[in-house]
Design an enzyme around this catalytic site. Sequence first.
Site, PDB file in Angstrom:
ATOM      1  N   ASP A  30      39.515  44.543  41.748  1.00  0.00           N
ATOM      2  CA  ASP A  30      38.150  44.771  41.246  1.00  0.00           C
ATOM      3  C   ASP A  30      37.614  46.128  41.696  1.00  0.00           C
ATOM      4  OD1 ASP A  30      35.782  44.228  39.976  1.00  0.00           O
ATOM      5  OD2 ASP A  30      34.974  42.986  41.584  1.00  0.00           O
ATOM      6  N   GLY A  33      35.898  50.112  37.400  1.00  0.00           N
ATOM      7  CA  GLY A  33      34.796  50.739  36.652  1.00  0.00           C
ATOM      8  C   GLY A  33      33.893  51.546  37.568  1.00  0.00           C
ATOM      9  N   HIS A  47      40.828  52.070  35.432  1.00  0.00           N
ATOM     10  CA  HIS A  47      41.906  51.080  35.245  1.00  0.00           C
ATOM     11  C   HIS A  47      43.278  51.738  35.439  1.00  0.00           C
ATOM     12  CE1 HIS A  47      39.007  48.165  34.146  1.00  0.00           C
ATOM     13  NE2 HIS A  47      38.699  48.684  32.970  1.00  0.00           N
ATOM     14  N   ASN A  78      36.884  38.346  30.517  1.00  0.00           N
ATOM     15  CA  ASN A  78      36.964  39.793  30.273  1.00  0.00           C
ATOM     16  C   ASN A  78      36.907  40.171  28.784  1.00  0.00           C
ATOM     17  OD1 ASN A  78      39.147  40.507  33.113  1.00  0.00           O
ATOM     18  ND2 ASN A  78      36.922  40.665  32.955  1.00  0.00           N
TER      19      ASN A  78
HETATM   20  C1  FPP Z   1      38.244  44.802  37.384  1.00  0.00           C
HETATM   21  O1  FPP Z   1      37.551  45.997  37.615  1.00  0.00           O
HETATM   22  C2  FPP Z   1      39.558  45.105  36.882  1.00  0.00           C
HETATM   23  C3  FPP Z   1      40.081  44.634  35.713  1.00  0.00           C
HETATM   24  C4  FPP Z   1      39.372  43.733  34.805  1.00  0.00           C
HETATM   25  C5  FPP Z   1      41.419  45.045  35.279  1.00  0.00           C
HETATM   26  C6  FPP Z   1      42.416  45.148  36.365  1.00  0.00           C
HETATM   27  C7  FPP Z   1      43.679  45.682  35.853  1.00  0.00           C
HETATM   28  C8  FPP Z   1      44.418  46.611  36.469  1.00  0.00           C
HETATM   29  C9  FPP Z   1      44.092  47.202  37.763  1.00  0.00           C
HETATM   30  C10 FPP Z   1      45.697  47.063  35.892  1.00  0.00           C
HETATM   31  C11 FPP Z   1      46.503  45.912  35.410  1.00  0.00           C
HETATM   32  C12 FPP Z   1      47.854  46.287  35.151  1.00  0.00           C
HETATM   33  C13 FPP Z   1      48.766  45.474  34.607  1.00  0.00           C
HETATM   34  C14 FPP Z   1      50.138  45.919  34.593  1.00  0.00           C
HETATM   35  C15 FPP Z   1      48.456  44.170  34.023  1.00  0.00           C
HETATM   36  P1  FPP Z   1      36.194  46.232  36.842  1.00  0.00           P
HETATM   37  O2  FPP Z   1      36.492  46.932  35.573  1.00  0.00           O
HETATM   38  O3  FPP Z   1      35.491  44.924  36.671  1.00  0.00           O
HETATM   39  O4  FPP Z   1      35.423  47.154  37.835  1.00  0.00           O
HETATM   40  P2  FPP Z   1      33.845  47.204  38.013  1.00  0.00           P
HETATM   41  O5  FPP Z   1      33.425  45.853  38.499  1.00  0.00           O
HETATM   42  O6  FPP Z   1      33.667  48.267  39.037  1.00  0.00           O
HETATM   43  O7  FPP Z   1      33.270  47.557  36.677  1.00  0.00           O
END
Ligand code: FPP
Length: 253
Positions: A30, A33, A47, A78
């Site tokens: 997490d 973003g 990401h 998501n």
């Molecule tokens: C949450 O951060 C992250 C995700 C929803 C995606 C996580 C995926 C990866 C790190 C790469 C995955 C790779 C593979 C190979 C499947 P957020 O976007 O919610 O962050 P925020 O809360 O700061 O907005």
Amino acid sequence: MNRDREKRESELIKLISAEKLPKHVAIIMDGNGRWARKQGLPRIAGHREGMNTLKEIITCANELGINVVTLYAFSTENWKRPSWEVEFLMRLPEEYLKTELQPLIEKNVVIRVMGDLEQLPAVTKRAIKNALQATKDNTGMILNFALNYGGRSEILNAVKKIAERVQEGALKPEEISEDLFTRYLYTGDLPDPDLLIRPSGELRISNFLLWQLAYTELWFTTTLWPDFKKEHFLKAILDYQERERRFGGINKI
Ligand code: FPP
């Protein structure tokens, strides 16, 4: 690589006890973003950087000898994100596997995926199918991706399958035990996670492994996932090794 960091990592590795390693580590990746916003970059850059973290942590877990790593890559919630972000996230497994599948095969890693895979785009499904097939006979670390995964939906699926068995007369309600229920989950043949790591400062489990986390040790950090390095992972393992796990009992009086 930064020399100081390398030194800190090797100091931390020396402190880790091989006998007390967690068998199964679950991670909620997490903060991608927020990391991107802080850098003045678009969310997808977060990401992509998060994927680099993922590679580093998987390598480290494998070197340490951890048996299972489960990563929350995309939740059933998501889909609520803007379509361009969802599309980008759905491309990541393919992008990741393009460069990483071969090294993972060579490291004897078994790739697994859990979640409702039917709803995934064809390109994602194809990349996953190929990776599952290519690693199915490996015997090393299990690398388990939660994709379009939700803990409540996993539990409901298990309940429905068990109800069908009861309806068919193949199972009696009194035979439904915790062990039996566990076997109907995606993680049916895996041990429950010993350690859950959540970066980014959020203090919740967000519909992840709701049944399986019953006695898991939780480890939180405010570090955002793209900034989360081997060093943080090693610290989480060390903290875990300091904890006294009682599973509801008492260890000493
Ligand atoms: C949450 O951060 C992250 C995700 C929803 C995606 C996580 C995926 C990866 C790190 C790469 C995955 C790779 C593979 C190979 C499947 P957020 O976007 O919610 O962050 P925020 O809360 O700061 O907005």
